[in-house]
Scaffold this active site. Structure first.
Site, mmCIF file in Angstrom:
data_model
loop_
_atom_site.group_PDB
_atom_site.id
_atom_site.type_symbol
_atom_site.label_atom_id
_atom_site.label_comp_id
_atom_site.label_asym_id
_atom_site.label_seq_id
_atom_site.Cartn_x
_atom_site.Cartn_y
_atom_site.Cartn_z
ATOM 1 N N SER A 64 11.493 26.055 -89.377
ATOM 2 C CA SER A 64 11.215 27.918 -89.562
ATOM 3 C C SER A 64 10.489 28.337 -88.711
ATOM 4 C CB SER A 64 10.439 27.547 -90.750
ATOM 5 O OG SER A 64 11.021 27.014 -91.967
ATOM 6 N N GLU A 65 9.639 27.882 -87.888
ATOM 7 C CA GLU A 65 8.982 28.884 -86.790
ATOM 8 C C GLU A 65 8.460 27.767 -85.796
ATOM 9 O OE1 GLU A 65 9.872 32.039 -89.312
ATOM 10 O OE2 GLU A 65 8.382 30.524 -89.335
ATOM 11 N N THR A 66 8.844 28.163 -84.389
ATOM 12 C CA THR A 66 7.538 26.804 -83.588
ATOM 13 C C THR A 66 6.902 27.863 -82.633
ATOM 14 O OG1 THR A 66 9.184 25.404 -83.730
ATOM 15 C CG2 THR A 66 7.574 25.576 -81.864
#
Length: 295
Positions: free
Chosen positions: A46-48
């Site tokens: 979903s995010e990094t």
């Protein structure tokens, strides 16, 4: 060939393979914007996050957050997870970390067990609650693959809201929530019809039983079909509910990710402040993998 170390964690869970996965590049110096975006797409979480030196030495890091297709001004589980990773490296100051982000300064309190091991974190969202446009209940229901009557409007209509990043918050009938599924055509149609969305339509659906909440989040236009734990949306919902219910403070327990097989537990504390309604959100964090990217 330069290499860039990273670690992954599962956030808002104390067990591996639950919660929301996150990749943290602990020293992103030398990476271009395009490389960061490409790495976030490659990790496919979903995010990094990408950790850089702070602009102000009074803070601990500048943290940039990318989802699969764009950079984000603020997000919840990336801050919790990044804080836990850095604290495990001894980079906190007496249990506190301060991250510079596009939406403002994010302060994080690290949680440890009696043996001193990092177990989780609590973040303070960088902005007070702000509200944007309202959206039609039938359009939101279509986005979630539900009948129009499944979206409840007695407390509030589906509304764009933010504590640093925008979500559309909508209450669903409890019996309908588990059957929701994103309809990409409906998402595209609704986004085109409302310029006030500014190209972002991330839908946070919730069912409420007092201060216990079940939630799901769909953002297919950004590449996230469903998110197992959305800290920034949970914090925003807490602030919205407090503003509607009245009072000075309230706490909420939010369960998310159950339908995905990645159960997540988020604890939200909201309060009325001089500048509006604010929230903190926290939870546990489980370490997973370590590696290097060679570019």
């Amino acid at each position: 060939m330069p290499s860039f170390p990273y670690e992954t964690v599962d956030v808002f869970t104390d067990k591996p393979f639950g919660g929301n996965p996150l990749a943290v590049f602990t020293d992103a110096r030398g990476l271009s914007d395009a490389q960061m975006q490409a790495l976030a797409a490659e990790m496919n979480y979903s995010e990094t996050t990408f950790v850089l030196p702070p602009d102000d030495p009074a803070n601990d890091a500048r943290v940039r957050i990318f989802h699969r297709t764009a950079e984000m001004p603020f997000a919840g589980h990336p801050n919790v997870g990044t804080a836990c990773v850095l604290a495990r490296h001894g980079r906190d100051r007496n249990g506190v970390l301060r991250f510079e982000q596009m939406a403002g300064l994010v302060e994080i309190a690290i949680e440890r067990n009696p043996a001193g091991a990092v177990t989780g974190a609590v973040i303070a969202a960088p902005q007070a609650l702000s509200l944007g446009i309202e959206l039609p209940a039938d359009g939101i229901a279509a986005c979630a693959g539900l009948q129009a009557g499944a979206i409840l409007t007695a407390a509030h209509r589906p509304v764009q809201a933010s504590l640093g990043v925008q979500f559309v918050l909508a209450q669903a009938a409890p019996e309908a929530l588990a059957g929701a599924a994103p309809d990409l055509v409906a998402f595209r149609k609704l986004e085109r019809q409302h310029a006030g969305l500014q190209g972002r339509l991330s839908l946070f659906l919730y069912a409420r039983d007092g201060n216990r909440i079940r939630a799901r989040m769909f953002a297919p236009l950004a590449g996230t079909w469903e998110d197992p734990a959305t800290g920034s949306a949970s914090a925003t919902l807490g602030a919205l509910l407090l503003s509607l219910d009245g009072g000075e403070a309230a706490s909420y327990t939010i369960t998310q990710g159950v339908e995905m097989g990645r159960p997540s537990l988020l604890n939200v504390a909201s309060r009325r402040a001089e500048d509006g309604y604010r929230s903190r959100v926290g939870g546990a964090c489980a370490p997973m993998f370590r590696g290097e990217a060679e570019l």
